[in-house]
Motif scaffolding. Structure first.
Motif, PDB file in Angstrom:
ATOM      1  N   UNK A  41     -13.352  28.561  19.189  1.00 48.75           N
ATOM      2  CA  UNK A  41     -12.114  29.326  19.020  1.00 48.75           C
ATOM      3  C   UNK A  41     -11.845  29.601  17.541  1.00 48.75           C
ATOM      4  N   UNK A  42     -12.041  28.592  16.702  1.00 48.89           N
ATOM      5  CA  UNK A  42     -11.862  28.782  15.260  1.00 48.89           C
ATOM      6  C   UNK A  42     -12.825  29.848  14.742  1.00 48.89           C
ATOM      7  N   UNK A  43     -14.068  29.777  15.208  1.00 49.44           N
ATOM      8  CA  UNK A  43     -15.081  30.743  14.792  1.00 49.44           C
ATOM      9  C   UNK A  43     -14.716  32.160  15.193  1.00 49.44           C
ATOM     10  N   UNK A  44     -14.186  32.325  16.394  1.00 50.49           N
ATOM     11  CA  UNK A  44     -13.780  33.653  16.842  1.00 50.49           C
ATOM     12  C   UNK A  44     -12.647  34.198  15.973  1.00 50.49           C
ATOM     13  N   UNK A  45     -11.692  33.359  15.618  1.00 52.41           N
ATOM     14  CA  UNK A  45     -10.589  33.788  14.755  1.00 52.41           C
ATOM     15  C   UNK A  45     -11.103  34.159  13.363  1.00 52.41           C
ATOM     16  N   UNK A  46     -12.005  33.343  12.838  1.00 47.94           N
ATOM     17  CA  UNK A  46     -12.576  33.641  11.530  1.00 47.94           C
ATOM     18  C   UNK A  46     -13.378  34.934  11.564  1.00 47.94           C
ATOM     19  N   UNK A  47     -14.079  35.160  12.661  1.00 51.44           N
ATOM     20  CA  UNK A  47     -14.837  36.401  12.824  1.00 51.44           C
ATOM     21  C   UNK A  47     -13.892  37.605  12.794  1.00 51.44           C
ATOM     22  N   UNK A  48     -12.744  37.474  13.434  1.00 48.54           N
ATOM     23  CA  UNK A  48     -11.756  38.558  13.424  1.00 48.54           C
ATOM     24  C   UNK A  48     -11.205  38.780  12.017  1.00 48.54           C
ATOM     25  N   UNK A  49     -10.966  37.689  11.288  1.00 49.10           N
ATOM     26  CA  UNK A  49     -10.479  37.796   9.918  1.00 49.10           C
ATOM     27  C   UNK A  49     -11.502  38.536   9.065  1.00 49.10           C
ATOM     28  N   UNK A  50     -12.773  38.161   9.193  1.00 45.49           N
ATOM     29  CA  UNK A  50     -13.831  38.817   8.418  1.00 45.49           C
ATOM     30  C   UNK A  50     -13.943  40.287   8.796  1.00 45.49           C
ATOM     31  N   UNK A  51     -13.892  40.585  10.084  1.00 45.11           N
ATOM     32  CA  UNK A  51     -13.970  41.968  10.535  1.00 45.11           C
ATOM     33  C   UNK A  51     -12.827  42.802   9.993  1.00 45.11           C
ATOM     34  N   UNK A  52     -11.645  42.225   9.989  1.00 49.88           N
ATOM     35  CA  UNK A  52     -10.469  42.922   9.475  1.00 49.88           C
ATOM     36  C   UNK A  52     -10.612  43.209   7.987  1.00 49.88           C
ATOM     37  N   UNK A  53     -11.083  42.228   7.244  1.00 43.39           N
ATOM     38  CA  UNK A  53     -11.265  42.410   5.805  1.00 43.39           C
ATOM     39  C   UNK A  53     -12.331  43.470   5.522  1.00 43.39           C
ATOM     40  N   UNK A  54     -13.398  43.503   6.301  1.00 39.87           N
ATOM     41  CA  UNK A  54     -14.428  44.519   6.131  1.00 39.87           C
ATOM     42  C   UNK A  54     -13.891  45.911   6.452  1.00 39.87           C
ATOM     43  N   UNK A  55     -13.048  46.013   7.467  1.00 42.80           N
ATOM     44  CA  UNK A  55     -12.437  47.299   7.812  1.00 42.80           C
ATOM     45  C   UNK A  55     -11.546  47.790   6.681  1.00 42.80           C
TER      46      UNK A  55
END
Length: 86
Positions: A41-55
């Motif tokens: 779950x933590x990894x999925x949230x971090x993945x979303x954070x990274x994706x958002x920052x890349x966007x």
């Protein structure tokens, strides 16, 4: 401070580093099921954070590209050209 708020405050590199730690821990296979679920779950949230920052970075690149001394909007091409700006 809530965990989700803390993750959003991480910069891209910090989030990626933590995500890599989580993946390594999960790949090791010596993690109890409950902890593995929490790490996932933590990894999925971090993945979303990274994706958002890349966007966000992609939008900035789209908005400002210097061309012939003038600033013009150009889209960021992630297709076959290897992610270069055309």
């Amino acid at each position: 401070m809530a965990k989700a708020e803390k993750e959003k405050e991480l910069n891209f590199e910090e989030a990626m580093d933590r995500l890599e730690e989580i993946v390594s821990e999960l790949e090791n296979g010596d993690v109890p099921l409950e902890k593995a679920i929490d790490l996932f779950q933590q990894g999925m949230k971090l993945s979303q954070v990274c994706g958002s920052k890349l966007e966000q970075v992609e939008r900035k690149i789209e908005m400002i590209v210097e061309e012939d001394g003038e600033l013009r909007k150009k889209t960021f091409d992630t297709s076959e050209s290897g992610g270069s700006i055309d």
